[in-house]
Design an enzyme around this catalytic site. Structure first.
Site, PDB file in Angstrom:
ATOM      1  N   ASP A 252       9.777  34.042  98.656  1.00 27.73           N
ATOM      2  CA  ASP A 252       9.828  33.530  97.287  1.00 27.73           C
ATOM      3  C   ASP A 252      10.437  34.648  96.438  1.00 27.73           C
ATOM      4  O   ASP A 252      10.574  35.790  96.903  1.00 27.73           O
ATOM      5  CB  ASP A 252       8.395  33.175  96.837  1.00 27.73           C
ATOM      6  CG  ASP A 252       8.326  32.555  95.433  1.00 27.73           C
ATOM      7  OD1 ASP A 252       9.379  32.131  94.907  1.00 27.73           O
ATOM      8  OD2 ASP A 252       7.216  32.503  94.862  1.00 27.73           O
ATOM      9  N   ARG A 320       8.077  17.493  98.403  1.00 30.74           N
ATOM     10  CA  ARG A 320       7.274  17.597  97.189  1.00 30.74           C
ATOM     11  C   ARG A 320       6.911  16.183  96.713  1.00 30.74           C
ATOM     12  O   ARG A 320       5.804  15.919  96.287  1.00 30.74           O
ATOM     13  CB  ARG A 320       8.042  18.343  96.078  1.00 30.74           C
ATOM     14  CG  ARG A 320       8.416  19.794  96.396  1.00 30.74           C
ATOM     15  CD  ARG A 320       7.208  20.667  96.611  1.00 30.74           C
ATOM     16  NE  ARG A 320       6.298  20.608  95.480  1.00 30.74           N
ATOM     17  CZ  ARG A 320       6.438  21.314  94.343  1.00 30.74           C
ATOM     18  NH1 ARG A 320       7.414  22.182  94.229  1.00 30.74           N
ATOM     19  NH2 ARG A 320       5.563  21.202  93.362  1.00 30.74           N
TER      20      ARG A 320
HETATM   21  N1   CP Z   1       9.167  25.018  93.784  1.00 28.43           N
HETATM   22  C1   CP Z   1       8.927  24.607  92.528  1.00 28.43           C
HETATM   23  O1   CP Z   1       7.789  24.488  92.074  1.00 28.43           O
HETATM   24  O2   CP Z   1      10.046  24.311  91.829  1.00 28.43           O
HETATM   25  P1   CP Z   1      10.099  24.069  90.262  1.00 28.43           P
HETATM   26  O3   CP Z   1       9.728  25.371  89.599  1.00 28.43           O
HETATM   27  O4   CP Z   1      11.533  23.681  89.992  1.00 28.43           O
HETATM   28  O5   CP Z   1       9.141  22.986  89.896  1.00 28.43           O
HETATM   29  N1  NVA Z   2       6.419  32.331  92.331  1.00 24.32           N
HETATM   30  C1  NVA Z   2       7.331  31.535  91.565  1.00 24.32           C
HETATM   31  C2  NVA Z   2       7.362  30.146  92.094  1.00 24.32           C
HETATM   32  C3  NVA Z   2       8.287  29.206  91.390  1.00 24.32           C
HETATM   33  C4  NVA Z   2       8.222  27.823  91.941  1.00 24.32           C
HETATM   34  C5  NVA Z   2       6.931  31.568  90.100  1.00 24.32           C
HETATM   35  O1  NVA Z   2       5.730  31.492  89.814  1.00 24.32           O
HETATM   36  O2  NVA Z   2       7.801  31.662  89.251  1.00 24.32           O
END
Ligand code: CP
Ligand code: NVA
Length: 343
Positions: A252, A320
């Site tokens: 991530d 999702r």
């Molecule tokens: N992965 C995820 O939650 O994507 P978004 O931030 O676009 O919702």
């Molecule tokens: N770790 C990231 C995830 C985004 C979907 C955040 O919190 O920004």
């Protein structure tokens, strides 16, 4: 694609409407909240995934399950996948979504969260929140008489982890016994993946730079769950060692939303944790690459990896929708309106 056929192929003989995990989850979860993966039992995680596969394979069977139900989404942070998956999800189940942009006014600022909860519960059937503080979500949940869903907080991202393990089940047939490695920041996504992996019997290895490891409360909880399910949770600081024998390598961003002021400090610390071809070559030859998205290309992952045939990032994104539909069906008691479940 997974769906009913694949799940039967991996030996799930019982039809979805007779699956004991789904029936128990439908009874226990109706009207409840989802703030954390730890709110769920292992059986409930399995139930959401099994139902998610069925919803994906047979969407028409569920299209009136939530007729007339109203969902509000209140988001303090940007979103593409989570918002659209919830909005399209409830619409394709017969319900309706109302989006409230809270990016310029965090919840609790104009009036107390408890007062917001006492208003919302009179109009809507479910509250979906994306917040900075995890406490905003738990406070809303404590005060609202309708289900509250965590659509990402600074502590967890449960809906993401459900879709991710659904993608792993599609790819490998099961998540049980898989070697799942997360490389990068010990953040919200990492926390939910650790808990969900432990619930499903996956061996979860997390490699973070020193000082960026996951929260101790999550580690303790995940280890407790893992012990009960015969799997293990390992914390390392060496990404090379962490990906050895991995079936799945996940990363991530190293700078989550709200942490932008740390970008310059974090960039050099996380550079050795980049998932590139050299790192992927240390994983099992059949390993998949995963990312919750959005990705900062050529920072935490290279184009060569995220665009490779090993990458299942868009399968994760697709799921999702199906995982969140399954979750809504269980929290809102929607299975009672699905023919197979009611006859
Ligand atoms: N992965 C995820 O939650 O994507 P978004 O931030 O676009 O919702
Ligand atoms: N770790 C990231 C995830 C985004 C979907 C955040 O919190 O920004």
């Amino acid at each position: 694609m997974a769906s009913r056929a694949t799940m039967e192929g991996k030996g799930t003989a019982v039809p979805v409407e007779k699956d004991p995990d789904i029936l128990a989850a439908a009874a226990r979860m109706a009207g409840e909240d989802l703030c954390s993966i730890a709110d769920l039992s292992s059986g409930e995680v399995r139930a959401i995934l099994r139902l998610g596969h069925d919803v994906k394979g047979n969407p028409r069977e569920y299209r009136h399950a939530l007729d007339g139900k109203q969902m509000v989404l209140m988001f303090e942070k940007a979103s593409l996948r989570t918002r659209l998956a919830f909005e399209t999800g409830i619409n394709t189940l017969g319900g309706n979504a109302i989006f409230v942009d809270q990016t310029n006014q965090p919840l609790g600022e104009r009036e107390t969260i408890a007062d917001v909860a006492r208003n919302l519960e009179r109009w809507v059937d479910v509250i979906v929140l994306r917040t900075y503080a995890h406490d905003t979500i738990t406070e809303m949940a404590a005060n609202a008489r309708v289900p509250v869903i965590n659509a990402l907080s600074d502590f967890e991202h449960p809906c993401q982890a459900l879709a991710d393990f659904m993608a792993l089940e599609e790819h490998f047939g099961t998540a049980t016994g898989l070697n799942f490695t997360y490389v990068g920041d010990g953040n919200n996504v990492c926390h939910s993946l650790m808990l969900a992996g432990a619930q499903l019997g996956a061996n979860v290895t997390v490699a973070t730079p020193r000082g960026y490891s996951p929260d101790i409360e999550i580690v303790t909880k995940a280890r407790e769950i893992a012990e009960a399910n015969g799997c293990e949770i390992r914390l390392l600081q060496d990404p090379q060692a962490a990906v050895e024998s991995a079936d799945a390598v996940y990363t991530d961003v190293c700078v989550s939303m709200g942490m932008e002021h740390e970008s310059t400090k974090r960039a050099p610390i996380f550079r050795p944790f980049q998932v590139n071809e050299a790192l992927m070559s240390k994983a099992a030859p059949h390993a998949v690459f995963m990312h919750c998205l959005p990705a900062r290309r050529n920072e935490e992952v290279t184009d060569a990896v995220i665009d490779s045939p090993q990458s299942i990032v868009f399968e994760q994104a697709e799921n999702r929708l199906h995982a969140q539909k399954a979750l809504l069906l269980l929290l809102l008691g929607g299975l009672a309106n699905v023919k197979a479940f009611s006859s």
